[in-house]
Design a protein around this motif. Structure first.
Motif, PDB file in Angstrom:
ATOM      1  N   GLN A  20       1.001  -1.338   0.408  1.00 39.15           N
ATOM      2  CA  GLN A  20      -0.330   0.124  -0.047  1.00 39.15           C
ATOM      3  C   GLN A  20       0.824   0.980  -0.043  1.00 39.15           C
ATOM      4  OE1 GLN A  20      -3.519  -0.258  -0.415  1.00 39.15           O
ATOM      5  NE2 GLN A  20      -2.563  -2.115  -1.569  1.00 39.15           N
ATOM      6  N   SER A  23       1.792   1.270  -3.276  1.00 39.37           N
ATOM      7  CA  SER A  23       0.740   2.362  -4.357  1.00 39.37           C
ATOM      8  C   SER A  23       0.169   3.764  -3.923  1.00 39.37           C
ATOM      9  CB  SER A  23      -0.773   1.034  -3.343  1.00 39.37           C
ATOM     10  OG  SER A  23      -2.025   2.388  -4.160  1.00 39.37           O
ATOM     11  N   THR A 197      -4.373  -1.178  -6.112  1.00 42.80           N
ATOM     12  CA  THR A 197      -5.187   0.068  -5.207  1.00 42.80           C
ATOM     13  C   THR A 197      -5.064   1.013  -5.664  1.00 42.80           C
ATOM     14  OG1 THR A 197      -3.844  -0.243  -3.015  1.00 42.80           O
ATOM     15  CG2 THR A 197      -5.495  -1.554  -3.390  1.00 42.80           C
ATOM     16  N   MET A 200      -7.786   3.878  -6.226  1.00 37.23           N
ATOM     17  CA  MET A 200      -8.396   4.139  -5.651  1.00 37.23           C
ATOM     18  C   MET A 200      -7.899   5.207  -4.053  1.00 37.23           C
ATOM     19  SD  MET A 200     -10.845   2.198  -6.351  1.00 37.23           S
ATOM     20  CE  MET A 200     -10.730   0.902  -7.120  1.00 37.23           C
ATOM     21  N   PHE A 222     -12.928  -1.095  -4.894  1.00 32.76           N
ATOM     22  CA  PHE A 222     -11.578  -0.570  -3.603  1.00 32.76           C
ATOM     23  C   PHE A 222     -12.123  -2.077  -2.516  1.00 32.76           C
ATOM     24  CE2 PHE A 222      -9.993   0.876  -0.212  1.00 32.76           C
ATOM     25  CZ  PHE A 222      -8.786   0.683  -0.385  1.00 32.76           C
ATOM     26  N   THR A 226      -9.447  -5.110  -1.937  1.00 33.63           N
ATOM     27  CA  THR A 226      -9.003  -5.108  -0.974  1.00 33.63           C
ATOM     28  C   THR A 226      -9.556  -6.552  -0.814  1.00 33.63           C
ATOM     29  OG1 THR A 226      -9.316  -3.207  -0.279  1.00 33.63           O
ATOM     30  CG2 THR A 226      -9.391  -4.543   1.498  1.00 33.63           C
TER      31      THR A 226
END
Length: 282
Positions: A20, A23, A197, A200, A222, A226
């Motif tokens: 993340q 991301s 992601t 998002m 999203f 996930t």
């Protein structure tokens, strides 16, 4: 099936968190590119050039300090540098041409990720980053001199152009530095799933920073991504772990030639003793 015991491990949680972070970093590069586009700047190879230079300087210095022999052939890194540069370069304004270039770019990007995963696990992360930076900078410089020389001359280097330009390069440096870590922890599949992601996160930034309204389907998408990340992360990876342990053992024996020679000598001695025993029995 999802194994909760596998999911709640330090390695899995670290992979999810790092994914993340990457991301968010790649999302920031998108905003930087948009800011440059608003300034009328279209120089994708030039944007990536400084990133490759930073990789070459930082990781090349570390590699020179360690003074270790190369663990992979240099021309493999040269090919990877070419693939990586072109994967970052491809996109287009014409819809049909643009779609084809996006497909080509995505293919090259996928090849680059899988190749990086191979080098990270079979060679060395510092070596990979150093040579990717060196050959990426060389290929980028050649391409800039051919395709983007006039574009760079026409740029008015105001703060509105300078900050996004260097911000993009720094974000890419962080991204490239962290990608091998995630590849070693969780593999290229986890990397690409995590990057899904990024759109998002861009939506959330637009909501809270620019107060824009988005369709509710973004939240559904999203949530789906996930769930996919969680399912993949918590899946049974016993076979993968066994393969990694086997690979580690093989690399360890290769990395310790003296131990390898001792094992080989021991096997030859055993074989000689067995032959002698057989001869005596006859």
């Amino acid at each position: 099936m999802v194994n909760l015991k596998n999911f709640w491990t330090k390695k899995t949680l670290l992979g999810l968190g790092l994914g993340q972070l990457l991301s968010l970093v790649i999302t920031s590069t998108g905003f930087s590119s948009s800011a440059l586009a608003n300034q009328g700047i279209n120089a994708p190879t030039s944007q990536s050039f400084l990133n490759y230079v930073l990789l070459a300087v930082v990781y090349g210095s570390i590699m020179l300090y360690r003074k270790q022999a190369l663990k992979a052939k240099w021309y493999y890194y040269a090919l990877l540098g070419l693939i990586d540069v072109e994967g970052n370069f491809l996109g287009g304004s014409n819809p049909i041409k643009g779609d084809l270039l996006v497909i080509a770019g995505a293919t090259l990007y996928g090849v680059s990720n899988v190749s990086e995963e191979y080098f990270v696990k079979s060679a060395d992360r510092i070596e990979l980053m150093a040579f990717l930076g060196i050959f990426g900078a060389i290929v980028s410089a050649i391409q800039i001199s051919i395709l983007e020389r006039d574009e760079l001359k026409s740029i008015h280097w105001s703060s509105g152009a300078t900050f996004p330009f260097f911000g993009f390069s720094l974000a890419m440096f962080v991204f490239y530095s962290a990608v091998p870590v995630l590849l070693k922890i969780s593999g290229s599949t986890m990397l690409n799933l995590s990057l899904l992601t990024s759109d998002m996160w861009a939506v959330f930034i637009r909501i809270f920073a620019y107060h824009e309204k988005v369709d509710w389907m973004y939240y559904v998408a999203f949530a789906a991504v996930t769930v996919g990340l969680i399912v993949y992360s918590g899946g049974d990876k016993s076979d993968q772990v066994a393969d990694e342990l086997k690979q580690f053992d093989e690399e360890a024996s290769i990395g310790r030639p003296d131990q390898h020679d001792k094992m080989r000598s021991s096997r030859l001695a055993d074989s000689s003793r067995q032959d002698a025993a057989s001869s005596s029995a006859v």
